[in-house]
Design an enzyme around this catalytic site. Sequence first.
Site, PDB file in Angstrom:
ATOM      1  N   ASP A  81     -14.679  57.017  42.835  1.00 29.87           N
ATOM      2  CA  ASP A  81     -13.521  57.491  43.616  1.00 29.87           C
ATOM      3  C   ASP A  81     -12.521  58.250  42.743  1.00 29.87           C
ATOM      4  O   ASP A  81     -12.522  58.125  41.520  1.00 29.87           O
ATOM      5  CB  ASP A  81     -12.814  56.322  44.319  1.00 29.87           C
ATOM      6  CG  ASP A  81     -12.186  55.328  43.343  1.00 29.87           C
ATOM      7  OD1 ASP A  81     -12.835  54.994  42.328  1.00 29.87           O
ATOM      8  OD2 ASP A  81     -11.042  54.902  43.586  1.00 29.87           O
ATOM      9  N   GLU A 176     -11.868  52.140  42.433  1.00 32.86           N
ATOM     10  CA  GLU A 176     -11.115  51.707  41.252  1.00 32.86           C
ATOM     11  C   GLU A 176      -9.646  52.044  41.407  1.00 32.86           C
ATOM     12  O   GLU A 176      -8.760  51.272  41.040  1.00 32.86           O
ATOM     13  CB  GLU A 176     -11.662  52.383  39.987  1.00 32.86           C
ATOM     14  CG  GLU A 176     -11.118  51.819  38.678  1.00 32.86           C
ATOM     15  CD  GLU A 176      -9.885  52.517  38.130  1.00 32.86           C
ATOM     16  OE1 GLU A 176      -9.315  52.033  37.152  1.00 32.86           O
ATOM     17  OE2 GLU A 176      -9.470  53.557  38.692  1.00 32.86           O
TER      18      GLU A 176
HETATM   19 ZN    ZN Z   1     -10.265  56.056  36.258  1.00 33.09          ZN
END
Ligand code: ZN
Length: 411
Positions: A81, A176
């Site tokens: 992401d 994340e």
């Molecule tokens: Zn990162």
Amino acid sequence: MKSEIIERFTSYVKVDTQSDESSETCPSTPGQLTLAGQLVDELKAIGMENVTMDQYGYVMATLPSNTTKTVPTIGFLAHVDTATDFTGKGVKPQIVENYDGHDIVLNEQQQIILSPKEFPELPQYKGHTLITTDGTTLLGADNKAGIAEIMTAMDYLIRHPEIKHGRIRVAFTPDEEIGRGPHRFDVKAFDAAYAYTMDGGPLGELEYESFNAAAAKITFKGKNVHPGTAKGKMVNSAKLAMEFNGMLPAEEAPETTEGYEGFYHLISFNGDVEETRLHYIIRDFDREKFEDRKANITAIVDDLQKTYGSDKIILEMNDQYYNMRDKIEPVKHIVDLAHQAMENLGIKPVIKPIRGGTDGSQLSYMGLPTPNVFTGGENYHGRYEYISVDNMEKAVQVIIEIARLYEEKAE
Ligand SMILES: [Zn+2]
């Protein structure tokens, strides 16, 4: 190797994988699954084994050992992401070959310029191949550079069986940037003794200390009455909130702290007379000081509740992650080995505490000690993000050297 890295990286950044905190699903956005699917195909194509993707979009794969020695299984991780701070849709990577050290025009029309005047580190990339944005999106080097580097390193090891290594696991993970990366990470299935996230910034970065982190949401309840007849009746919740904020030490904020200093950070302030909500994050490297900061918030809330009533101020506070140092220190040799890998390649390791967290902060507490290694990128999360392909190549070499050193040191 450079052209392979560029080819991989530019293909990944074209997929919009921005995560979304307001989403309840995992991954939080469908684009992440699109890229994860593409990575599964690629891992199989380069010859990785046991390539899997679970229902949450976690991709894992194995490079089997090619040595008779008993080597601990090590892992390399990167996240698919991109940050929520700036759009990652329609990324058009621009390649600057043999960078001359001067201004780079990212966008002629909108006069968006990447300039050494604002970014004084730029001249050190003179002669490098850089990849930039077109000024209208982020680049996504955080963390697609890490994916490209891990993929290229695995491909290289497969094609160079003369380099001996133990069993290696790789994982590409979702979400994340919204702090959920490790939430559904199956540590048992990953089955590695140690891992490295390839999720750092400039050349040489090696990190094994992160903040201890908590979030606090405080709701202030007021009472709205016509201001003409409000005397003795109105309670203005926005003013209660300001009173609360005024009781925190003003100098302990992100904009006034650095290095090992912790802070309280007011992220958002939403309200009116009737109701006001403050959202803070609390950060400190030292666990004791971290606990003190949370206790301070609770004490101020208690204090105000005594004055205004306990139903007027509602506190919700949760821990988010802890300093991974406490879990990595007992296996410090994994940091020392990465340090040595860099030195063997003529890279000067830069060890400093992360004023933030990584997936490794949570993974280390889940039983997988995971320091963080550089990718080569700069100015993450915005339109001025760029990366040196030369330094990405060095990151690939670091992965290979780490794998080689584990084998060399084994019995
Ligand atoms: Zn990162």
